[in-house]
Design an enzyme around this catalytic site. Sequence first.
Site, PDB file in Angstrom:
ATOM      1  N   LYS A   1       3.320 -28.084  31.272  1.00 54.98           N
ATOM      2  CA  LYS A   1       4.426 -27.302  30.729  1.00 54.98           C
ATOM      3  C   LYS A   1       5.572 -27.275  31.729  1.00 54.98           C
ATOM      4  CE  LYS A   1       5.177 -22.813  28.439  1.00 54.98           C
ATOM      5  NZ  LYS A   1       4.500 -21.564  28.024  1.00 54.98           N
TER       6      LYS A   1
ATOM      7  N   SER B   1       5.642 -20.303  23.564  1.00 55.99           N
ATOM      8  CA  SER B   1       6.564 -21.143  24.306  1.00 55.99           C
ATOM      9  C   SER B   1       5.959 -22.464  24.766  1.00 55.99           C
ATOM     10  CB  SER B   1       7.081 -20.373  25.532  1.00 55.99           C
ATOM     11  OG  SER B   1       6.023 -20.065  26.425  1.00 55.99           O
TER      12      SER B   1
ATOM     13  N   SER C   1       2.048 -17.384  23.806  1.00 57.59           N
ATOM     14  CA  SER C   1       2.615 -18.719  24.026  1.00 57.59           C
ATOM     15  C   SER C   1       1.600 -19.837  24.133  1.00 57.59           C
ATOM     16  CB  SER C   1       3.495 -18.708  25.283  1.00 57.59           C
ATOM     17  OG  SER C   1       4.653 -17.926  25.067  1.00 57.59           O
TER      18      SER C   1
END
Length: 456
Positions: A76, A151, A175
């Site tokens: 990420k 996210s 997320s």
Amino acid sequence: MSELHYATATELARLIRARQVSAVEVVQAHLDRIEQVNPRVNAIVTLVAEQALDAAKAADAREPAGPLHGLPVAHKDLVDTAGIRTTYGSPLFAGNVPAQDDLIVRRLRAAGAITVGKTNTPEFGTGSHTVNEVFGATRNPYDLSRSAGGSSGGAAAALATGMVPLADGSDMGGSLRNPASFCNVVGLRPTPGRVPDPSDTNAWYTLSVQGPMARTVEDVTLMFGAIAGFDRRSPYSIKEVFAPEPEEGVRGLRVAWSPDLGGLPVDPATAEVTATAPPVFERLGAQVEQVELDLSEAEDAFRTYRAWNYALSFGDLTGLGPNTAWNVEQGRKVTGADLARAEQGRSRLYQRMAAFFDTYDVLIAPVSQVPPFPVEQPHVTEINGEPMPDYLAWMRSAYWISVLHAPAASVPAGFTADGLPVGVQIVGRPFEDARVLRVARAFEQATRHGERRPPL
């Protein structure tokens, strides 16, 4: 070899270890897949193809050691990667190249994983819709006009399309779970402390955790074993070594089912899919009971601690995007009395849920209150005619669970009539991550919804 990109991480690890396929072949198959599909979904935003192939050649030249030997992984764009651009989804850091890896990256590499790139995220992970001013929006592989969630939306979309077999993510208010639900993959929010995240600014903050994502529960478990473990630089790091439970199914387990987590609005399409989960557990021999929950005290606790953390983490930055700036402003308003009230409410809720889990082994509920929404829409503004006051409110089904200090997994539960993925959330007692994964695996094997691929 053309289907290597959709092989499971567990199978790829076995093939590489047996030298039936090389790490170079595996990495190249995934790089080819990235070239083929990433322009349509915008999941991987920084690619290090040459570096990945060099690492794969080096892996093939030595004896396999770690459990992830030769497996491609994407990180990420919130975690630091040495020598690889890390933007945090913010124009303020568009050219940022860290000098060191974060702990989760070091652990994945130590286990033998090979970095292929970074996955898209909203600015500083702010929100459950992956869009930012640096790279734009990540699109849902099952319907390119829809959101991939967030996210960790880039991670989920990359997994769903076969660009990587494993990806890391993080979760404050959903997320890891929301994008897994939106993209028909598996995401685990671990018990805080299972995956340490050392910090010199907010070391005691327990709402945000890092965790694994993959297409199967078995692969999530494999990756989790590599990233979980004690680190003394995290004050609440768990010393107990993570070990999966034997695959004994769910027969005899006491399963609580909440269709709305205590009166939250749930879109009819989502409700229809998640309602199919309890009968599955009953067929598998579990004792299922619909329950009435009151998690409302999680609302104030989550918003207060989240706002406080944003002011602490980003309050010195100027030029922030609107969502991050709003959170910072909310944090600047937080008083000592606010924190005291939030702490008292969270403590009461924790003790009530401890009593709840004396009766039930796991709780199942919707992950998200809506199916994937249009990608151009900044956030969900209403559910079943009920207005959402801000961009956070539509994700209460996920962030209320974050307050419980409990492990929670999102597992594919089926599809709406329009072909949009929907996940079911499996919540366990704090520290019983292995139990959550065992239950998730049983559900996954009984339904096999995760085997349906996007129509790209």
